[in-house]
Design a protein around this motif. Sequence first.
Motif, PDB file in Angstrom:
ATOM      1  N   VAL A   1       0.839  -1.193   0.000  1.00  0.00           N
ATOM      2  CA  VAL A   1       0.000   0.000   0.000  1.00  0.00           C
ATOM      3  C   VAL A   1       0.878   1.249   0.000  1.00  0.00           C
ATOM      4  O   VAL A   1       1.857   1.351   0.737  1.00  0.00           O
ATOM      5  CB  VAL A   1      -0.952  -0.003   1.216  1.00  0.00           C
ATOM      6  N   PHE A   2       0.519   2.174  -0.856  1.00  0.00           N
ATOM      7  CA  PHE A   2       1.311   3.401  -0.974  1.00  0.00           C
ATOM      8  C   PHE A   2       0.425   4.629  -1.165  1.00  0.00           C
ATOM      9  O   PHE A   2       0.572   5.622  -0.469  1.00  0.00           O
ATOM     10  CB  PHE A   2       2.291   3.286  -2.151  1.00  0.00           C
ATOM     11  N   GLY A   3      -0.499   4.560  -2.132  1.00  0.00           N
ATOM     12  CA  GLY A   3      -1.267   5.732  -2.513  1.00  0.00           C
ATOM     13  C   GLY A   3      -2.016   6.376  -1.359  1.00  0.00           C
ATOM     14  O   GLY A   3      -1.969   7.602  -1.186  1.00  0.00           O
ATOM     15  N   ALA A   4      -2.694   5.567  -0.553  1.00  0.00           N
ATOM     16  CA  ALA A   4      -3.486   6.120   0.547  1.00  0.00           C
ATOM     17  C   ALA A   4      -2.601   6.804   1.575  1.00  0.00           C
ATOM     18  O   ALA A   4      -2.929   7.890   2.079  1.00  0.00           O
ATOM     19  CB  ALA A   4      -4.304   5.004   1.203  1.00  0.00           C
ATOM     20  N   VAL A   5      -1.474   6.178   1.909  1.00  0.00           N
ATOM     21  CA  VAL A   5      -0.554   6.779   2.882  1.00  0.00           C
ATOM     22  C   VAL A   5       0.023   8.077   2.329  1.00  0.00           C
ATOM     23  O   VAL A   5       0.142   9.077   3.046  1.00  0.00           O
ATOM     24  CB  VAL A   5       0.572   5.780   3.233  1.00  0.00           C
ATOM     25  N   TYR A   6       0.362   8.074   1.052  1.00  0.00           N
ATOM     26  CA  TYR A   6       0.942   9.274   0.436  1.00  0.00           C
ATOM     27  C   TYR A   6      -0.054  10.428   0.447  1.00  0.00           C
ATOM     28  O   TYR A   6       0.302  11.573   0.758  1.00  0.00           O
ATOM     29  CB  TYR A   6       1.374   8.959  -0.992  1.00  0.00           C
ATOM     30  N   VAL A   7      -1.299  10.158   0.112  1.00  0.00           N
ATOM     31  CA  VAL A   7      -2.289  11.227   0.005  1.00  0.00           C
ATOM     32  C   VAL A   7      -2.740  11.701   1.384  1.00  0.00           C
ATOM     33  O   VAL A   7      -2.886  12.905   1.621  1.00  0.00           O
ATOM     34  CB  VAL A   7      -3.501  10.748  -0.815  1.00  0.00           C
ATOM     35  N   LEU A   8      -2.945  10.770   2.313  1.00  0.00           N
ATOM     36  CA  LEU A   8      -3.520  11.123   3.609  1.00  0.00           C
ATOM     37  C   LEU A   8      -2.507  11.706   4.587  1.00  0.00           C
ATOM     38  O   LEU A   8      -2.779  12.711   5.245  1.00  0.00           O
ATOM     39  CB  LEU A   8      -4.187   9.891   4.235  1.00  0.00           C
ATOM     40  N   THR A   9      -1.345  11.074   4.724  1.00  0.00           N
ATOM     41  CA  THR A   9      -0.428  11.456   5.805  1.00  0.00           C
ATOM     42  C   THR A   9       1.023  11.628   5.387  1.00  0.00           C
ATOM     43  O   THR A   9       1.806  12.170   6.163  1.00  0.00           O
ATOM     44  CB  THR A   9      -0.470  10.392   6.919  1.00  0.00           C
ATOM     45  N   LYS A  10       1.415  11.118   4.209  1.00  0.00           N
ATOM     46  CA  LYS A  10       2.819  11.108   3.799  1.00  0.00           C
ATOM     47  C   LYS A  10       3.711  10.472   4.871  1.00  0.00           C
ATOM     48  O   LYS A  10       4.813  10.944   5.154  1.00  0.00           O
ATOM     49  CB  LYS A  10       3.292  12.515   3.457  1.00  0.00           C
ATOM     50  N   GLY A  11       3.199   9.393   5.451  1.00  0.00           N
ATOM     51  CA  GLY A  11       3.979   8.652   6.441  1.00  0.00           C
ATOM     52  C   GLY A  11       3.985   9.256   7.815  1.00  0.00           C
ATOM     53  O   GLY A  11       4.509   8.656   8.763  1.00  0.00           O
ATOM     54  N   GLY A  12       3.425  10.428   7.989  1.00  0.00           N
ATOM     55  CA  GLY A  12       3.434  11.110   9.284  1.00  0.00           C
ATOM     56  C   GLY A  12       2.176  10.817  10.076  1.00  0.00           C
ATOM     57  O   GLY A  12       1.367   9.964   9.694  1.00  0.00           O
TER      58      GLY A  12
END
Length: 321
Positions: free
Chosen positions: A251-262
Amino acid sequence: MTVTVERGGRVTGKQGGSVHPRRARDSYALFLLPGALAFLTVVIVPFLMNTGVSLTDWQGVGSPEWSGLANYRALLDDAEFWESFRHSLFMVVAMAALPTAVGLVLAAALFDYVGKHFGSRTAAVLRACFYLPQVLPIAVAGIVWSWILAPDDGSLNELLRAVGLGSWRQDWLGDPDLALYSVMGVMVWVQLGFPLVVFMAGLERVDPQLYEAAELDGAGWWRRFLHITLPQIRPEIYVVLTWCTIAALKVFGAVYVLTKGGPGGATNVPSYFSFATFFEKTQVGYGAAISTVLTVIILALSLVGLRLQTRAEDAEEGLRT
């Protein structure tokens, strides 16, 4: 000439004559050639190149310097790397375990209860509603949910205030203690439709006489679910678990859009960690090592899932015979 296969294994044509079985297999292999070439070009070659880069110390410009297994040894002592994999376990729960369990119950309810009492059209409409998040691009879904979960004027906080629960308002994506669970909730919503559709398709092949006989014997819906539905669609369960687990690990897209890993790495996952290492820290060799390890883990899980699926199909075939 039309080719047919007889019982003895000899291949013949309509106009007479025969084709050697080995020659027939070779002709079938030609149809696999385009797919094999595409797989080699798109998957195998980039993976081998990425593995080669992971054995170097490179910042993306200049000449790579050979470092051997140094990047992999560094991964073993990298707390951020292991923390990202711990977050992946939460994503597996949100994208594989929960959607599979809930989707299985919903599929059985739509098929065995809603379809019988309210009609197949109603069941189809509900199925489409559950599947709708799968159709949306993940970037669009992420942006919409970022509006819903916004701390100041987000729809969720405004709803809580409107119903007198203003004290429950939170910074859903900005609080390190809540961000991961908020992303998990979004991913459950996104992923639920896929298991539901697969399980409903699997239920179509179950002999309806099994449900009718169980109902005549006085078995309720829950007992029919446990003793008929679950055993009959076991292969589909393995397929869904394997597919959704792979999706959770990468999974990448959701993390990138929502929080950018933060915030503060609270939602960092291996795919985003590799991306950030590549493009933000410009540690290309180290980022390649992260993605190589992730690829190997996904491949191993895929092989295990395929093995379990094959065993389930063999067992089902044995029961039929």
